[in-house]
Design a protein around this motif. Structure first.
Motif, PDB file in Angstrom:
ATOM      1  N   ASP A   1      97.650   7.063 -20.406  1.00 38.55           N
ATOM      2  CA  ASP A   1      98.857   7.870 -20.543  1.00 38.55           C
ATOM      3  C   ASP A   1      98.805   9.167 -19.736  1.00 38.55           C
ATOM      4  O   ASP A   1      99.762   9.941 -19.736  1.00 38.55           O
ATOM      5  CB  ASP A   1      99.089   8.218 -22.023  1.00 38.55           C
ATOM      6  CG  ASP A   1      99.380   6.992 -22.866  1.00 38.55           C
ATOM      7  OD1 ASP A   1     100.065   6.083 -22.345  1.00 38.55           O
ATOM      8  OD2 ASP A   1      98.915   6.936 -24.020  1.00 38.55           O
ATOM      9  N   THR A   2      97.668   9.436 -19.079  1.00 36.82           N
ATOM     10  CA  THR A   2      97.539  10.683 -18.318  1.00 36.82           C
ATOM     11  C   THR A   2      98.562  10.717 -17.184  1.00 36.82           C
ATOM     12  O   THR A   2      98.705   9.755 -16.428  1.00 36.82           O
ATOM     13  CB  THR A   2      96.125  10.813 -17.732  1.00 36.82           C
ATOM     14  OG1 THR A   2      95.176  10.861 -18.797  1.00 36.82           O
ATOM     15  CG2 THR A   2      96.006  12.082 -16.909  1.00 36.82           C
TER      16      THR A   2
ATOM     17  N   SER B   1      93.160   8.947 -19.693  1.00 41.04           N
ATOM     18  CA  SER B   1      93.632   7.789 -20.450  1.00 41.04           C
ATOM     19  C   SER B   1      94.722   7.107 -19.645  1.00 41.04           C
ATOM     20  O   SER B   1      95.169   7.609 -18.602  1.00 41.04           O
ATOM     21  CB  SER B   1      94.175   8.221 -21.815  1.00 41.04           C
ATOM     22  OG  SER B   1      95.469   8.797 -21.679  1.00 41.04           O
TER      23      SER B   1
END
Length: 465
Positions: free
Chosen positions: A348-349, A346
């Motif tokens: 946000d990874t 994602s």
């Protein structure tokens, strides 16, 4: 042979090393010489080394130890070597091709044996690009004239000793040996298109340095060079896993799980496992993966992290699934290089989560293979972690213990291959290590949940499309 100091050579994929061991087969501090090896690799699956450059690296290691006086008192030389390599030798004894390492995946698989399961039982192998059944015809197609075929350790011995015969252990890694009978398998030779005079004679007799090299290293002039031991077998012996109640998990460049056992203890060989020889008395059964420490090195390079970076997220909490087939699969799988998968990315990874998932994927593959081997041997086995990659990473050791859901032992020295070869030369057994890595209950729960999701994804990939 018992007593005395041993010169242990490790003919690896990423380095060649020479180290001096004491009478207990333990490496002596500071008496180690190492030269890096960089296989020439392409996206088409090429993974070659220049045999003469490789030998030159080993010679430099021995020169370094000799100049320091570290070879004095050596009476025996023991060697651990990578399995599965092959090169062509011309009539004048010079290399006619580069060395194809186990990493090379270009060779197309030839025709299947008449009975694949019987072939697997006899040879402990499959017809696959990892083995000489496929690699030898591929090498032959690129060279002219009459040639014979040798493995890298056979070529090294030919240069230094004037004898390029192969050991029983190294021969068993070619995929051409009847591992029970201890001779070349007629059907395997036919599939490879090889006559018996084109493959090395098999001998476990010790040798001596040729006069040229004895003059260069007089301290080794009368030393006995013991038969070369395949690195997988050597790693088990060096980790204290020389009996059938123990499973060695070794993570270096690649990763493997192995059990050493006598012929009378050999269980039926499951289709997913291979079987080679340690020596005339013992066999080794195991499962191997092309992805091990090389994946850590790849991930930190890709992410711009320090080469020794450890994940900051706890095991099982990465939120990602990484199927570690980046370098392809070992037999009986046929996934080519470039088959790795990372699922769940994602925006946000984080880099730490990506690194953690990469290492978790290897641990889960190891756990799946451990279940296969324990089922074959019919009992729970004591597990010992070894190899440079696990010694370098406390986080990975923690993850292995959690994924396997049991306490595991940690090999006392990262040089398990060289130490195992030295132990065999000295006719002694390395004690099983005492350092225990205990799983954290929270890690166990998190890795079990990750394993469930992983298995669903992995099993789906294995289905025919």
């Amino acid at each position: 042979m018992t007593g005395g100091r041993v010169l242990a050579l490790d003919l690896g994929t990423s380095s060649v090393r020479a180290l001096v061991c004491d009478a207990s087969a333990a490496p002596l501090p500071g008496l180690l010489a190492r030269r890096a090896v960089e296989p020439q690799q392409d996206e088409d699956g090429r993974a070659e080394v220049d045999p003469d450059v490789y030998v030159a690296g080993l010679v430099e290691c021995l020169d370094e130890l000799s100049a320091a006086g570290s070879l004095d008192g050596i009476s025996v030389v023991a060697t651990s070597s990578q399995w599965h390599s092959v090169l062509a030798i011309s009539a004048d004894g010079r290399p006619a091709s580069p060395v194809l390492t186990w990493l090379d995946t270009r060779a197309p698989a030839p025709s299947e044996p008449a009975d694949p399961e019987a072939f697997h039982r006899r040879t402990g192998a499959w017809v696959h690009p990892l083995y000489w059944t496929a690699k030898a015809p591929f090498v032959r197609s690129s060279v002219a004239g009459a040639v014979r075929f040798r493995g890298l350790p056979d070529y090294v011995r030919g240069v230094l000793l004037g004898d390029d015969s192969t050991s029983l252990s190294v021969a068993s890694g070619t995929g051409l040996l009847d591992v029970g009978a201890g001779h070349w398998d007629a059907e395997a030779l036919a599939i490879a298109g090889l006559a018996e005079n084109e493959v090395p004679p098999i001998s476990d007799a010790p040798g001596r340095l040729a006069s040229k090299w004895a003059a260069r290293w007089p301290a080794l002039a009368t030393a006995d060079w013991q038969p070369v031991l395949g690195d997988g077998a050597a790693s088990n012996l060096g980790a204290g896993c020389a009996t059938s109640d123990a499973l060695a998990v070794t993570v270096g460049t690649s990763a493997a799980l192995r059990v050493v056992h006598g012929g009378d203890e050999a269980p039926d060989l499951p289709w997913g496992a291979w079987r080679y020889r340690v020596d005339a008395e013992r066999l080794v059964t195991g499962v191997a993966f092309s992805g091990g420490g090389v994946l850590h090195a790849w991930a930190v390079r890709l992410l711009g992290l320090d080469k020794d970076a450890e994940p900051t997220v706890a095991p099982g909490r990465s939120g990602l699934l990484s199927v570690p087939l980046h370098a392809g699969s070992r037999p009986p799988g046929s996934a080519p290089a470039g088959s790795g998968l990372v699922y769940g990315l994602s925006l946000d990874t984080s880099a730490e989560e990506f690194l953690a998932a990469t290492l978790e994927g290897v641990a889960i593959e190891v756990a799946r293979a451990a279940e296969l081997l324990e089922k074959a041997f019919g009992r729970r086995l004591e597990i010992v972690l070894g190899g440079g990659a696990t010694h370098a990473s406390p986080w990975w050791r923690r993850t292995f213990a959690a994924t396997l859901d049991r306490p595991v032992l940690l090999a006392s020295d990262p040089e398990v291959g060289a130490r195992g070869a030295a132990a065999l030369a000295l006719n002694l057994a390395v004690d099983r290590p005492v350092e225990i890595v205990r799983p954290d209950p929270g890690d166990v729960k998190a890795m079990a949940a990750a394993r469930s999701r992983y298995d669903a994804l992995r099993n789906g990939l294995d289905q025919p499309h």
